[in-house]
Design an enzyme around this catalytic site. Structure first.
Site, PDB file in Angstrom:
ATOM      1  N   LYS A   1       7.307   8.170   0.815  1.00 58.89           N
ATOM      2  CA  LYS A   1       7.732   9.419   1.444  1.00 58.89           C
ATOM      3  C   LYS A   1       9.220   9.621   1.245  1.00 58.89           C
ATOM      4  CE  LYS A   1       8.184   9.540   5.981  1.00 58.89           C
ATOM      5  NZ  LYS A   1       7.727   9.582   7.377  1.00 58.89           N
TER       6      LYS A   1
ATOM      7  N   TRP B   1      -1.977   4.425   8.272  1.00 61.28           N
ATOM      8  CA  TRP B   1      -2.185   4.213   6.835  1.00 61.28           C
ATOM      9  C   TRP B   1      -2.899   2.888   6.586  1.00 61.28           C
ATOM     10  CZ3 TRP B   1       1.847   6.131   2.767  1.00 61.28           C
ATOM     11  CH2 TRP B   1       1.966   7.520   2.871  1.00 61.28           C
TER      12      TRP B   1
ATOM     13  N   PRO C   1       2.399   3.402  13.419  1.00 57.61           N
ATOM     14  CA  PRO C   1       1.538   2.633  14.329  1.00 57.61           C
ATOM     15  C   PRO C   1       0.285   2.057  13.676  1.00 57.61           C
ATOM     16  CG  PRO C   1       1.123   4.966  14.619  1.00 57.61           C
ATOM     17  CD  PRO C   1       2.248   4.868  13.607  1.00 57.61           C
TER      18      PRO C   1
ATOM     19  N   ASP D   1      11.890  -6.472   8.443  1.00 57.07           N
ATOM     20  CA  ASP D   1      12.533  -5.495   7.564  1.00 57.07           C
ATOM     21  C   ASP D   1      12.086  -5.758   6.133  1.00 57.07           C
ATOM     22  OD1 ASP D   1      14.163  -3.874   6.062  1.00 57.07           O
ATOM     23  OD2 ASP D   1      16.051  -4.605   6.894  1.00 57.07           O
TER      24      ASP D   1
ATOM     25  N   ASP E   1       5.583   4.784   4.068  1.00 54.42           N
ATOM     26  CA  ASP E   1       5.783   5.936   4.935  1.00 54.42           C
ATOM     27  C   ASP E   1       7.021   5.692   5.803  1.00 54.42           C
ATOM     28  OD1 ASP E   1       4.949   8.511   5.601  1.00 54.42           O
ATOM     29  OD2 ASP E   1       3.828   7.833   7.351  1.00 54.42           O
TER      30      ASP E   1
END
Length: 243
Positions: A191, A83, A80, A126, A151
């Site tokens: 991540k 970061w 959301p 994307d 992330d």
């Protein structure tokens, strides 16, 4: 008859409420309890961050200093926007410090992201789509980022090995676009859910960056397999340096 209909309707509502409570007594109830007791969730509210993940990036940045004023940041899987919030602060993207260089933050996600002062958002999009990659280059000053943050995560299936493989593939797809998106000397943070294919991504990172770290921030829950791979000093797609 009207009284009977009202009674039936009331019974149905009570049944729905009871069923809902029972549904909340399992994993959902445990999740809600964990969220209420999570110090990082509470801290995120106090600091006005959009979610607790902000503290993961803050911790990694404090230890390894990824972000400073003037840098261009590409935040992948940005929704959301926590970061991006941290990045805007650290690179001075909102020009809040008139004495420091002004950076740039571009967030990309398949999901909608609410506007944030100092950040540009490309969504829904994307990041692994080559057409989106071209648009990213158009939006980034100079066409490149100094830091790529990821992330991102696929929708979890609950099958640990499958979810791990899908996330590694996602990171590899992003890394494959680094020659067109990342400035030589730049930084890549992603991540992953640790597993059997982690070494494949680590090897690819080692081929393209000078230094690699595996990081488990305090804000990452201990029971989670979540870790972050940090790669610095990008070679610019030239491959391993030979002596």
């Amino acid at each position: 008859m009207a009284g009977l209909g009202s009674a039936i309707l009331l019974c149905r509502r009570l049944h729905t409420a009871v069923s809902h409570c029972r549904a909340r007594s399992g994993p959902e109830h445990r999740w809600i309890t964990r969220q209420r007791n999570d110090p990082f969730v509470k801290a995120a509210k106090v600091e006005s961050y959009r979610c607790r993940s902000a503290f993961k990036l803050l911790e990694v940045n404090k230890k390894h200093r990824l972000l400073w004023p003037g840098l261009r940041v590409l935040d992948c899987g940005a929704a959301p926007g926590a970061w991006s919030q941290v990045s805007v602060q650290k690179v001075n993207a909102a020009a809040s410090d008139p004495s420091a260089p002004v950076g740039f933050v571009l967030g990309v996600d398949l999901l909608h992201i609410h506007p944030l002062e100092g950040a540009t958002f490309l969504c829904p999009a994307d990041v692994t789509d080559p057409r989106v990659s071209l648009r990213i280059q158009e939006l980034l000053p100079g066409g490149r980022a100094d830091v790529i943050l990821s992330d991102m995560a696929p929708n979890a299936t609950g099958i640990q090995d499958l979810d791990h493989d899908r996330l590694i593939s996602l990171c590899l797809s992003l890394l494959a676009q680094a020659p067109g998106l990342l400035q030589p000397g730049g930084t890549f943070l992603c991540k992953i859910w640790d597993g059997s294919q982690t070494h494949c991504l680590q090897r690819r990172l080692a081929e393209n960056f000078q230094r690699i770290w595996t990081v488990k921030p305090e804000a990452s829950r201990k029971e989670s397999s979540e870790v972050y791979l940090l790669a610095t000093q990008y070679r610019g797609g030239k491959g391993p340096v030979r002596d």
